[in-house]
Design a protein around this motif. Sequence first.
Motif, short mmCIF file in Angstrom:
data_model
loop_
_atom_site.label_atom_id
_atom_site.label_comp_id
_atom_site.label_asym_id
_atom_site.label_seq_id
_atom_site.Cartn_x
_atom_site.Cartn_y
_atom_site.Cartn_z
N VAL A 1 -4.61 9.13 -3.04
CA VAL A 1 -3.98 7.93 -3.01
C VAL A 1 -3.48 7.79 -1.37
O VAL A 1 -3.05 6.79 -0.97
N ASN A 2 -2.62 9.01 -1.03
CA ASN A 2 -1.92 9.19 0.05
C ASN A 2 -2.78 8.87 1.66
O ASN A 2 -1.82 8.56 3.11
N ASN A 3 -4.11 8.96 1.05
CA ASN A 3 -4.52 8.89 2.11
C ASN A 3 -4.72 7.62 2.56
O ASN A 3 -5.26 6.80 1.19
N PRO A 4 -4.18 6.80 3.92
CA PRO A 4 -4.69 5.32 4.03
C PRO A 4 -5.54 5.11 3.98
O PRO A 4 -5.69 3.51 3.87
N TYR B 1 -4.93 14.58 -6.35
CA TYR B 1 -4.82 13.34 -6.13
C TYR B 1 -3.88 12.26 -5.39
O TYR B 1 -4.49 11.39 -4.79
N ILE B 2 -3.01 12.73 -5.93
CA ILE B 2 -1.48 12.70 -5.25
C ILE B 2 -1.81 12.40 -3.66
O ILE B 2 -1.96 11.75 -2.58
N TYR C 1 -8.26 5.39 1.71
CA TYR C 1 -8.75 5.09 0.68
C TYR C 1 -7.97 4.85 -0.06
O TYR C 1 -7.06 4.21 0.07
N ASP C 2 -9.14 3.75 -0.15
CA ASP C 2 -8.43 2.16 -0.93
C ASP C 2 -7.89 1.84 -2.15
O ASP C 2 -9.28 2.04 -2.88
N VAL C 3 -6.84 2.24 -3.24
CA VAL C 3 -6.67 2.55 -4.12
C VAL C 3 -6.94 1.39 -5.40
O VAL C 3 -6.96 1.35 -5.99
N GLU C 4 -7.05 -0.15 -4.70
CA GLU C 4 -7.12 -0.65 -5.15
C GLU C 4 -8.83 -1.14 -5.47
O GLU C 4 -8.52 -1.75 -7.04
N GLU D 1 3.33 6.61 -7.24
CA GLU D 1 2.41 7.93 -7.45
C GLU D 1 2.28 9.52 -7.28
O GLU D 1 3.28 10.68 -8.73
N ARG E 1 1.26 -1.48 0.21
CA ARG E 1 -0.17 -0.56 -0.43
C ARG E 1 1.12 1.31 0.29
O ARG E 1 1.19 2.47 -1.10
#
Lengths: 166, 159
Positions: free
Chosen positions: B131-134, B127-128, B136-139, A57, A50
């Motif tokens: 994404v770096n917010n834990p 957006y970056i 938020y589930d990127v997958e 990114e 993760r």
Amino acid sequence: MAETAQQRFVCDSAMDFLLMETVSLMQEGFDSIDEERDAAYARMEQLGHRVGMGLAERATRDRPRFADNLEVVKFICKDFWLLLFNKQIDNLKTNHRGVYVLTDSSFKWFSRMSADVAAETPQLALVHSAFPCGLIRGALSSLGVSSSVVAEVAAVPQCTFQIKFR
Amino acid sequence: MESSSVGAAFDATNTSAKPPSSFAVLCIAVIGKNNNPLLVKSFSTRHQELKFHYCCHTACDIVEERVAPGSKNLDLYLGLLYCIEDLAVYGFMTNTKIKFIVVISMSDAAIKDIEMKNLFRRLHNQYIVLVNNPFYDVEAAPKITSKKFLAAVDSMVLG
């Protein structure tokens, strides 16, 4: 965002300690040593995955698109490793068929490790290599490459990562 | 509130705030790795949101053509993808295969590349952060509901 060497040192040390504690934490709650090790390894690897995705990114933000897989691996060796450890991977080998071997001759997080019995250190250090494996796998998967990453520790502080593209 | 004598269609829901760029953005969309829509935000009173979904769907195909292996342009900014009716669709694809689509209404004024790139850069930065917010589930890549991201998108268009 210029940071002083001191700030960097503090951040790196804090990260090092956090990871050490996390590995110990992940090993709790299991009866046998083998189960502990596998569970800790799997969990750390997932964590690394993760984190790796988020880092990739950020790291590929202003970069032009990658032309092929080799460029992606070179990015991991150079820019990604530079971002993480302020140094690059020392050696990259490939068999041109989807297997890459990255060697870091003085892996930052292993640099201060030692065990009571010197011969045991590589084995004990293996669990600690789960997180960086996850980091690499996460970065690769966010760049669109499915892979499996395995680490080998011959002697601390050296660490080898083997990437197999699926 | 439209006035066709004032240049091209200035189609904004809030006419008192001046948009930071010289063109009127009608829609901003974020599309995930598997061509799944993460966000389709419409700022148009005239067009239905469904229309923008269609626009993005078409845009995905065009983007894939542009980034096909063997193309010489390795830029993240893809420029004007296509035009349909009175809409112009611009695209940007990150290295992590996330696509940003911006739909504007075509005007006589020339759209400066640098302004479009600025807009995409701000989107990318937001957006970056997302994404770096834990949390938020990127997958799983669910629809974006982050207030921070949505507020940032609104401020980019409406100023």
